[in-house]
Design an enzyme around this catalytic site. Structure first.
Site, PDB file in Angstrom:
ATOM      1  N   GLU A   1       0.899  -1.267  -0.026  1.00 49.06           N
ATOM      2  CA  GLU A   1       0.194  -0.081   0.115  1.00 49.06           C
ATOM      3  C   GLU A   1       0.973   1.358  -0.006  1.00 49.06           C
ATOM      4  O   GLU A   1       0.318   2.226   0.319  1.00 49.06           O
ATOM      5  CB  GLU A   1      -1.024  -0.033   1.252  1.00 49.06           C
ATOM      6  CG  GLU A   1      -2.028  -1.094   1.167  1.00 49.06           C
ATOM      7  CD  GLU A   1      -2.796  -1.244   2.468  1.00 49.06           C
ATOM      8  OE1 GLU A   1      -3.823  -0.500   2.365  1.00 49.06           O
ATOM      9  OE2 GLU A   1      -2.701  -1.986   3.290  1.00 49.06           O
TER      10      GLU A   1
ATOM     11  N   TYR B   1      -9.130   3.520  -5.723  1.00 50.67           N
ATOM     12  CA  TYR B   1      -8.152   4.659  -5.451  1.00 50.67           C
ATOM     13  C   TYR B   1      -7.815   5.116  -7.146  1.00 50.67           C
ATOM     14  O   TYR B   1      -7.155   6.235  -7.120  1.00 50.67           O
ATOM     15  CB  TYR B   1      -6.726   4.196  -5.101  1.00 50.67           C
ATOM     16  CG  TYR B   1      -6.505   3.599  -3.763  1.00 50.67           C
ATOM     17  CD1 TYR B   1      -7.084   4.559  -2.763  1.00 50.67           C
ATOM     18  CD2 TYR B   1      -6.571   2.408  -3.399  1.00 50.67           C
ATOM     19  CE1 TYR B   1      -6.932   4.185  -1.237  1.00 50.67           C
ATOM     20  CE2 TYR B   1      -6.629   1.989  -2.039  1.00 50.67           C
ATOM     21  CZ  TYR B   1      -6.897   3.073  -1.106  1.00 50.67           C
ATOM     22  OH  TYR B   1      -6.941   2.492   0.235  1.00 50.67           O
TER      23      TYR B   1
ATOM     24  N   SER C   1      -6.548  -2.380   1.475  1.00 50.84           N
ATOM     25  CA  SER C   1      -7.018  -1.873   0.076  1.00 50.84           C
ATOM     26  C   SER C   1      -7.332  -2.888  -0.857  1.00 50.84           C
ATOM     27  O   SER C   1      -7.021  -2.638  -2.010  1.00 50.84           O
ATOM     28  CB  SER C   1      -5.894  -1.161  -0.378  1.00 50.84           C
ATOM     29  OG  SER C   1      -5.435  -0.029   0.376  1.00 50.84           O
TER      30      SER C   1
ATOM     31  N   GLY D   1      -6.955   5.518   4.543  1.00 53.21           N
ATOM     32  CA  GLY D   1      -6.515   6.393   3.644  1.00 53.21           C
ATOM     33  C   GLY D   1      -6.910   7.964   3.557  1.00 53.21           C
ATOM     34  O   GLY D   1      -7.764   8.211   3.925  1.00 53.21           O
TER      35      GLY D   1
ATOM     36  N   ASN E   1     -10.140  -0.696   9.723  1.00 53.94           N
ATOM     37  CA  ASN E   1      -8.737  -0.211   9.229  1.00 53.94           C
ATOM     38  C   ASN E   1      -8.287   0.982  10.193  1.00 53.94           C
ATOM     39  O   ASN E   1      -8.964   1.881  10.647  1.00 53.94           O
ATOM     40  CB  ASN E   1      -9.096   0.729   7.942  1.00 53.94           C
ATOM     41  CG  ASN E   1      -9.585  -0.328   6.863  1.00 53.94           C
ATOM     42  OD1 ASN E   1      -8.778  -0.833   6.180  1.00 53.94           O
ATOM     43  ND2 ASN E   1     -10.702  -0.322   6.842  1.00 53.94           N
TER      44      ASN E   1
ATOM     45  N   ASP F   1     -15.701  -1.299   7.612  1.00 53.49           N
ATOM     46  CA  ASP F   1     -16.320  -1.657   6.474  1.00 53.49           C
ATOM     47  C   ASP F   1     -17.012  -2.497   6.906  1.00 53.49           C
ATOM     48  O   ASP F   1     -16.896  -3.590   7.784  1.00 53.49           O
ATOM     49  CB  ASP F   1     -15.156  -2.096   5.571  1.00 53.49           C
ATOM     50  CG  ASP F   1     -14.347  -1.204   5.159  1.00 53.49           C
ATOM     51  OD1 ASP F   1     -14.455   0.019   5.337  1.00 53.49           O
ATOM     52  OD2 ASP F   1     -13.151  -1.386   4.654  1.00 53.49           O
TER      53      ASP F   1
ATOM     54  N   ARG G   1     -11.635   3.145  10.770  1.00 51.28           N
ATOM     55  CA  ARG G   1     -12.716   3.167   9.547  1.00 51.28           C
ATOM     56  C   ARG G   1     -13.224   1.631   9.636  1.00 51.28           C
ATOM     57  O   ARG G   1     -12.505   0.633   9.588  1.00 51.28           O
ATOM     58  CB  ARG G   1     -12.255   3.398   8.329  1.00 51.28           C
ATOM     59  CG  ARG G   1     -13.359   3.602   7.289  1.00 51.28           C
ATOM     60  CD  ARG G   1     -12.941   3.956   5.822  1.00 51.28           C
ATOM     61  NE  ARG G   1     -13.004   2.740   5.230  1.00 51.28           N
ATOM     62  CZ  ARG G   1     -11.714   2.189   4.800  1.00 51.28           C
ATOM     63  NH1 ARG G   1     -10.511   3.127   4.486  1.00 51.28           N
ATOM     64  NH2 ARG G   1     -11.536   1.053   4.053  1.00 51.28           N
TER      65      ARG G   1
ATOM     66  N   GLU H   1     -14.306  -5.462   8.418  1.00 53.84           N
ATOM     67  CA  GLU H   1     -12.813  -5.214   8.897  1.00 53.84           C
ATOM     68  C   GLU H   1     -12.870  -3.993   9.513  1.00 53.84           C
ATOM     69  O   GLU H   1     -13.679  -3.079   9.252  1.00 53.84           O
ATOM     70  CB  GLU H   1     -11.591  -5.556   8.063  1.00 53.84           C
ATOM     71  CG  GLU H   1     -11.893  -4.572   6.803  1.00 53.84           C
ATOM     72  CD  GLU H   1     -10.772  -4.874   5.801  1.00 53.84           C
ATOM     73  OE1 GLU H   1      -9.382  -4.293   5.947  1.00 53.84           O
ATOM     74  OE2 GLU H   1     -11.090  -5.510   4.646  1.00 53.84           O
TER      75      GLU H   1
END
Length: 335
Positions: free
Chosen positions: A28, A221, A155, A280, A276, A261, A259, A274
């Site tokens: 990443e 991205y 990612s 990002g 994070n 998900d 974050r 998951e």
């Protein structure tokens, strides 16, 4: 002085000298480099004394540097997995985000799912894949369709959606080039969402829609075709879903910012995917998007992330400010 510093009643000098860590050696790295440059510019523009180091150049520069606190914007292994957090902790330096244990746990999708299941939190069924896996039995156990995931990657790197035993084996072979531990997760057919957490408060949930097979690296991205629902389509159910996501976040011990998900299937069941712990911060990233929705510009978001490393008294101003912004947003968009 920037407006957010005035709001929080702090001075740029209160941060002292700030080390910003971005780059790193994980898959990443490109995401970290892009976001790190934007964060660096925001900190300097706020008048904060900030310099940047890339751990890919070696750790001795970090150990030998003089700084008061660190902002970590490293994604993946070597930066989001507790490694750099451990170094900073040994040096006695405050740093942003989750501690060593939480960082290591959240980076490991398998251990996170096992923890959630132990606490009765909903996460898709899974199988740990190995060379001697019975591929036909595994895909049948997961309902004939699955997502294959390297356990320690982020990612969506190394992930594939599969529909057969042969595809499952091929996807494992691919994922195993990224990680020695690979899982196949029951495929959830439904809507994908993400929720940022800032100083223990849930930011607006974002709905995600892409024309790709799933919300993969390109959709995250590179592509401009991904659609973001903000406000999302949950309506008055959003507080209920947000509370579950906060519970999942707290279960792993995440702090500062993170974050979560998740997905909601055709039966309206929520499934946690998951957490994070270093989200990002690129122009396609979701935390800045959620922050902007409640009136926090990029610089304000960055300063709030960094302000976690200051004294507890600052947290009172932060929580009061966030509560005011979130209450206003909810009144306008949820009712």
């Amino acid at each position: 002085m920037s407006s957010i510093l005035k709001t929080l009643n702090i001075m740029a000098a209160d941060f002292g000298r700030v080390l910003l860590l971005y780059g790193g050696t994980s898959a990443e790295r490109p995401v970290s480099l892009k976001g790190g440059k934007a964060v660096h510019a925001a900190l300097l523009d706020a008048g904060i004394d900030c310099f940047h180091l890339d751990p890919a150049d070696g750790l001795s520069a970090i150990v030998d540097s003089s700084f008061d606190r660190a902002l970590i914007l490293l994604h993946g292994r070597g930066g989001e997995d507790g490694s750099i957090q451990g170094l900073l902790q040994l040096m006695g330096k405050p740093y942003t985000g989750s501690d060593v244990l939480t960082s290591a746990l959240a980076m490991n999708k398998l251990r996170t799912k096992q923890l959630w299941l132990s606490q009765g939190l909903p996460t898709p069924a899974f199988v740990v894949l190995q060379a001697d896996t019975d591929w036909s039995a595994a895909i049948a156990q997961l309902g004939g369709e699955a997502m294959v995931k390297p356990v320690h990657e982020g990612s969506s790197i190394g992930m594939r959606r599969v529909h057969s035993a042969n595809e499952l084996q091929a996807a494992w072979t691919h994922a195993a080039t990224y990680d020695s531990v690979v899982i196949a997760e029951q495929y959830i057919r439904g809507r994908e969402y993400t929720m940022a957490v800032l100083h223990d408060q849930a930011l607006p949930i974002i709905g995600l829609s892409t024309g790709e097979a799933f919300y993969d690296y390109a959709a995250k991205y590179e592509l401009n075709s991904t659609r973001y629902g903000l406000p999302c389509d949950l309506g008055k159910r959003e507080p209920e879903v947000a509370a579950l996501a906060l519970q999942a976040n707290q279960a792993v011990g995440a702090r500062g910012w993170s974050r979560v998900d998740l997905m909601i299937d055709q039966h309206d069941t929520v499934w946690l995917l998951e957490v994070n712990t270093v989200p990002g911060m690129t122009d396609h990233s979701l935390v800045p998007m959620a922050a902007a929705a409640i009136g926090l510009d990029f610089q304000s978001l960055v300063v709030l992330v960094l302000a976690e490393t200051l004294a507890d008294a600052t947290a009172i101003h932060i929580n009061s400010h966030l509560t005011h912004l979130l209450d206003s947003w909810r009144a306008q968009n949820i009712g």
